[in-house]
Design an enzyme around this catalytic site. Structure first.
Site, PDB file in Angstrom:
ATOM      1  N   GLU A 189      -5.752  -3.918  -0.589  1.00 13.52           N
ATOM      2  CA  GLU A 189      -6.013  -5.040   0.317  1.00 13.52           C
ATOM      3  C   GLU A 189      -7.139  -5.949  -0.178  1.00 13.52           C
ATOM      4  O   GLU A 189      -7.402  -6.995   0.403  1.00 13.52           O
ATOM      5  CB  GLU A 189      -6.411  -4.510   1.708  1.00 13.52           C
ATOM      6  CG  GLU A 189      -5.290  -3.831   2.478  1.00 13.52           C
ATOM      7  CD  GLU A 189      -5.158  -2.337   2.175  1.00 13.52           C
ATOM      8  OE1 GLU A 189      -5.592  -1.903   1.086  1.00 13.52           O
ATOM      9  OE2 GLU A 189      -4.619  -1.603   3.029  1.00 13.52           O
TER      10      GLU A 189
ATOM     11  N   TRP B 127     -19.783  15.434  10.995  1.00 14.62           N
ATOM     12  CA  TRP B 127     -18.861  15.071   9.931  1.00 14.62           C
ATOM     13  C   TRP B 127     -19.243  15.740   8.609  1.00 14.62           C
ATOM     14  O   TRP B 127     -20.406  15.714   8.200  1.00 14.62           O
ATOM     15  CB  TRP B 127     -18.858  13.556   9.707  1.00 14.62           C
ATOM     16  CG  TRP B 127     -18.223  12.797  10.837  1.00 14.62           C
ATOM     17  CD1 TRP B 127     -17.594  13.324  11.927  1.00 14.62           C
ATOM     18  CD2 TRP B 127     -18.158  11.382  10.980  1.00 14.62           C
ATOM     19  NE1 TRP B 127     -17.133  12.319  12.740  1.00 14.62           N
ATOM     20  CE2 TRP B 127     -17.475  11.117  12.178  1.00 14.62           C
ATOM     21  CE3 TRP B 127     -18.593  10.307  10.205  1.00 14.62           C
ATOM     22  CZ2 TRP B 127     -17.226   9.816  12.626  1.00 14.62           C
ATOM     23  CZ3 TRP B 127     -18.362   9.020  10.656  1.00 14.62           C
ATOM     24  CH2 TRP B 127     -17.674   8.777  11.857  1.00 14.62           C
TER      25      TRP B 127
ATOM     26  N   THR C 208       0.869  -1.182   0.000  1.00 17.01           N
ATOM     27  CA  THR C 208       0.000   0.000   0.000  1.00 17.01           C
ATOM     28  C   THR C 208       0.904   1.229   0.000  1.00 17.01           C
ATOM     29  O   THR C 208       2.069   1.152   0.389  1.00 17.01           O
ATOM     30  CB  THR C 208      -0.888   0.059   1.246  1.00 17.01           C
ATOM     31  OG1 THR C 208      -0.031   0.144   2.380  1.00 17.01           O
ATOM     32  CG2 THR C 208      -1.758  -1.168   1.369  1.00 17.01           C
TER      33      THR C 208
ATOM     34  N   LYS D  64     -14.093  17.140  10.659  1.00 20.07           N
ATOM     35  CA  LYS D  64     -14.918  16.951  11.857  1.00 20.07           C
ATOM     36  C   LYS D  64     -15.197  18.312  12.460  1.00 20.07           C
ATOM     37  O   LYS D  64     -14.384  18.874  13.177  1.00 20.07           O
ATOM     38  CB  LYS D  64     -14.224  16.003  12.837  1.00 20.07           C
ATOM     39  CG  LYS D  64     -14.173  14.596  12.244  1.00 20.07           C
ATOM     40  CD  LYS D  64     -13.209  13.658  12.954  1.00 20.07           C
ATOM     41  CE  LYS D  64     -13.233  12.305  12.256  1.00 20.07           C
ATOM     42  NZ  LYS D  64     -11.998  11.571  12.261  1.00 20.07           N
TER      43      LYS D  64
END
Ligand code: ADP
Length: 532
Positions: free
Chosen positions: A325, A439, A180, A434
């Site tokens: 992944e 959010w 990654t 935030k």
């Protein structure tokens, strides 16, 4: 009671054998550094693939040994992609846009024994090769072979194809590896099994309707997230493959599409933004009538872009979400069968969503109080599981907290899920704004901003705020020759968002920094603007 079916291993040799027996006459085309085209049949490429497997064994490699690659997309890279795992080894793709320090770390961590490298990329490779424990460097392409390296063509010429045998490799053994990008902490290795690749090739390929009559041009680099599994899903159906080599500019790609009559292509949004600009500047300049699907993924594509391709150029953009992944596809939208009977507006709205999970990917999302309902409104972190999802990172026990106690992978993506299973990515956990305990989705703001005609690119980041803890700041690149003020952009956003979502600050820049795989590099933007 046990079923009475064979224990047939799902592995890369079985994919190769199928292509070998059925699709020998299909073509593999590569664009060379001098822009000419190299053409070969599957039969020729598969013969080379087998000789590569034999040659690697003769160099002393054992089952499971890692073979690093540092190459553009072309037939030789495809040969390693299939040939190393078919020989029992593990292909490990190194990202040629990473810093040499990162590649030194990654190749050492993975214990790569061999590096297969483009001669044209040697100046870059040279910066880390000496710091790794490669026992052999194999140089690919025309031109002089670097000192101490083996020439790929000579290696293949000396190998006996007859010594290759299709092996019944354990489907749970490793076939390929990809790290990654390490936007948080050190890069981490994902180790794909033969089984994960075989199942993924079978779900993703047919999932986008891939058949032997398709011609696929993957713009996505083969070092990015298992090349979205295209090398395997193409081989399993015998689709013609066209590799762009180092030429990823929009006009070269459009030439490839037209000349080779490409039907399916794949890339990140920045690639398609460039192609759209070229098409807009020269509408009808290329005959793209065979193109049936341009897939986009890796970052959220703006709806305005998807719609512009459809409305102005008659081109379908299909949209996938995934992760290294996950082999890497998780969800798919924009497929023909998902749009039967829908109005135009709803079609584009859906294509901009990430879509429902593909077969054998299970999804759920978790908020502060447990799993969230599939109501299209409640945000939570997406968790996934399935046979092509990583169960751990390679030798990185410190990252085991990315898996729940009951074995699901925590994606780090904040989503809503609609009652029909359509996922909408709101943000990466670390990019979410935030504000006052609520959010704000930076992705939603960015995509709305990129729907304004004067905006070429927009990235929204969180900046610290004394009262609200964080507020959104929009970094904007204006389209050539266009102008817009912060007030005009705010007005453009106003009808679509709650007032407290709207950014107070806008910064106009010439360019947004990008990561090694072409995504907005928000960490750099935060460093630049968060303090000012
Ligand atoms: P990295 O970006 O870390 O190099 P990946 O390519 O594996 O590595 O990135 C996976 C992440 O990219 C996902 O977790 C998600 O945040 C983002 N992503 C991928 N596809 C999409 C998409 N279609 N829409 C929004 N975000 C996406």
């Amino acid at each position: 009671m046990q079923g009475l079916m064979m224990d047939y291993e799902l592995n890369v040799p079985a994919i190769l054998r199928r292509a070998d027996e059925l699709y020998g006459d299909r073509e593999i085309v590569s664009r060379l550094p001098d822009k000419s085209f190299h053409r070969a049949s599957y039969a020729e490429v598969i013969s080379r693939t087998k000789r590569l497997a034999v040659a690697l064994r003769r160099l002393g490699l054992d089952d499971g040994d890692r073979v690093g690659t540092f190459m553009w997309n072309h037939h030789e890279h495809f040969e390693v992609y299939i040939g190393a795992p078919a020989g029992g080894f593990v292909t490990h793709t190194l990202n040629l846009r990473l810093h040499p320090d990162d590649n030194a770390y990654i190749a050492t961590h993975a214990a790569d024994r061999v590096l297969v490298v483009d001669k044209t990329l040697w100046p870059l490779a040279e910066q880390f090769v000496g710091r790794c424990a490669f026992e052999h460097v194999i140089a690919v392409g025309a031109g002089p072979t670097p000192d101490g390296a083996l020439d790929y063509e000579e290696l293949l010429a000396a190998a006996d194809e007859g010594a290759f045998a299709y092996r019944n490799l354990d489907e749970r053994s490793a076939a390929a590896m990809c790290y990654t990008s390490g936007t948080t902490g050190r890069p981490k290795g994902v180790l794909y099994s033969h089984r994960a690749i075989a199942i993924h090739a079978l779900t993703v390929g047919p999932g986008i309707g891939l058949t032997t009559s398709d011609t696929v041009l993957p713009v996505v680099p083969m070092f990015h997230a298992n090349a979205w599994c295209f090398p395997f899903s193409c081989a399993i159906v015998g689709a013609k493959q066209v590799f762009p080599g180092p030429h990823l500019d929009p006009v070269s790609l459009l030439e490839d599409f037209e000349q080779e009559r490409v039907t399916v292509s794949a890339g990140v949004p920045t690639i398609w933004m460039g192609v759209l600009q070229a098409l807009d500047a020269n509408p009808g300049g290329w005959d793209l009538s065979p193109m049936r699907m341009m897939t986009v993924g890796g970052a959220a594509p703006p709806r305005a872009m998807i719609e512009a391709f459809g409305e102005r150029h008659g081109l379908r953009v299909a949209h996938g979400w995934g992760m290294t992944e996950m082999s890497p596809v998780g969800t798919l939208s924009g497929l023909e069968e998902q749009e039967i009977g829908l109005e135009t507006d709803e079609i584009y709205a859906r294509r901009a969503l990430q879509g429902p999970p593909i077969p054998f990917v299970e999804i759920r999302a978790r908020g502060g109080e447990g799993l969230v309902p599939w109501d299209g409104a409640t945000m939570g972190e997406l968790e996934v599981r399935g046979p092509s999802v990583a169960s751990a990172y390679y030798e990185s026990p410190e990252a085991d907290d990315r898996w729940t106690d009951d074995g699901w992978f925590k994606t780090g993506d904040i989503v809503t899920i609609r009652p029909d299973g359509y996922v909408e990515i709101q943000d990466r956990d670390k990019d979410l704004v935030k504000s006052g305990g609520e959010w704000i989705s930076s992705v939603a703001l960015e995509n709305a901003l990129m729907g304004h005609p004067a905006v070429a690119e927009a990235a929204v980041i969180a900046v610290p705020d004394a009262k609200w803890s964080e507020r959104p700041l929009a970094v904007v690149v204006l389209a050539e020759g266009q102008s817009a003020t912060p007030d005009e952009l705010r007005e453009h956003l106003e009808p679509h968002f709650a007032k407290w979502w709207l950014p107070e600050r806008f910064e106009f820049v010439d360019e947004i920094p990008k990561t090694a795989v072409g995504k907005f590099r928000k960490t750099a933007l935060r460093e630049q603007f968060a303090a000012s």
